[in-house]
Design an enzyme around this catalytic site. Sequence first.
Site, short mmCIF file in Angstrom:
data_model
loop_
_atom_site.label_atom_id
_atom_site.label_comp_id
_atom_site.label_asym_id
_atom_site.label_seq_id
_atom_site.Cartn_x
_atom_site.Cartn_y
_atom_site.Cartn_z
N TYR A 3 174.60 80.85 29.65
CA TYR A 3 174.68 79.83 28.60
C TYR A 3 176.11 79.70 28.09
O TYR A 3 176.63 78.59 27.91
CB TYR A 3 173.73 80.20 27.46
CG TYR A 3 173.87 79.35 26.22
CD1 TYR A 3 173.24 78.12 26.13
CD2 TYR A 3 174.63 79.79 25.14
CE1 TYR A 3 173.37 77.33 25.00
CE2 TYR A 3 174.77 79.02 24.01
CZ TYR A 3 174.13 77.79 23.93
OH TYR A 3 174.28 77.01 22.80
N ARG B 62 165.84 65.33 18.04
CA ARG B 62 164.60 65.95 17.55
C ARG B 62 164.71 67.46 17.38
O ARG B 62 163.80 68.10 16.87
CB ARG B 62 163.44 65.63 18.51
CG ARG B 62 163.17 64.14 18.63
CD ARG B 62 162.12 63.82 19.67
NE ARG B 62 160.77 64.15 19.20
CZ ARG B 62 159.67 63.91 19.92
NH1 ARG B 62 159.77 63.38 21.13
NH2 ARG B 62 158.48 64.21 19.44
N GLY B 63 165.83 68.02 17.77
CA GLY B 63 166.02 69.46 17.66
C GLY B 63 166.52 69.88 16.28
O GLY B 63 166.70 69.05 15.38
N THR C 82 177.98 78.96 13.92
CA THR C 82 177.42 80.30 13.96
C THR C 82 175.90 80.22 14.12
O THR C 82 175.36 79.14 14.38
CB THR C 82 177.82 81.08 12.69
OG1 THR C 82 177.49 82.45 12.85
CG2 THR C 82 177.14 80.51 11.46
N LEU D 3 172.23 79.49 13.59
CA LEU D 3 171.65 78.44 12.77
C LEU D 3 170.18 78.67 12.50
O LEU D 3 169.49 79.34 13.26
CB LEU D 3 171.82 77.09 13.49
CG LEU D 3 173.24 76.67 13.83
CD1 LEU D 3 173.23 75.44 14.72
CD2 LEU D 3 174.04 76.41 12.56
#
Length: 314
Positions: free
Chosen positions: A137, A13-14, A165, A167
């Site tokens: 991260y 869903r991302g 890269t 997005l």
Amino acid sequence: MRKEDRIFVAGHRGLVGSAIVRRLEQAGYNNLVKKTSKELDLRNKHDVDQFFQNETIDIVFLAAAKVGGIVANNDYPADFIRDNLLIQTNVITSAFEAGITRLLFLGSTCIYPKFAPQPMREEYLLTGELEETNEPYAIAKIAGIKMCQSYNRQYGTNYISVMPTNLYGIHDNFDLQSSHVLPALLRKCHEAKESGNPTIEVWGSGKPRREFLYSDDLADACVYLMETYEGNEIVNIGVGKDISISELVEKIKGVVGYEGEIVYNTGKPDGTPRKLVNVTKLQSLGWQASTSLEDGLSETYRWYLENYETLAIN
């Protein structure tokens, strides 16, 4: 890949996952397995183990991750390193234990060293210090890449790691507290236009340079690599050219139709001075991006307008 393969798209869903689903369906891969975070918490090892034991999965696209911009990474470093380590470790481990030998893991070019030579080649990974604002991260993502490569070396799996890269695209996150720079700027320009605000604030100096890849192009590259690539080395995915943040703002203003002024808050961090990837390897494998920044921005803004009322943003 075979058209009949059962393909699990984690994070469907991302921004990235939804684009991968669209591309797979366009290519005739219709046997897709999708689970929302409420249906399957990828941070829970027991639940992930049960999922892979109960489902017959052939291929995995691991697009699920906790992501965000400078603000989110600064404010929630523990969440970013913990959640990403849990998600990728659980999925990769359970997939392997279920006998799955074909998997694609999404890294990110923000895990390259802060002052890596430009454009960044794949071999620059782990050659210098990381950008402070997203170090937790980045460390999690590096661990995921090394995990995939280690499984390949020890067990002969074919787990691919790609380095996309910056997005943007439809289904992006437009929350100003957690979004990346492009969707945040698009939303700021739109709301300033609607309210008649004569200025908007942009963090930093506007001088840093960034490369932007449309999410559907990334999805096309991911599917292409899963169909054709069998190496153990990471692969950069990008367009091979960058733009300054100030130039990006002007392009967004043009797409949105906002005519106000930009105020740069130089008291806020710029982040990495430049982030451009070398895409020679990807091009040598037979793929290159096809969506211009102007076309991608127009499509993203169109989607934003159509979904503005239902977007969960603050």
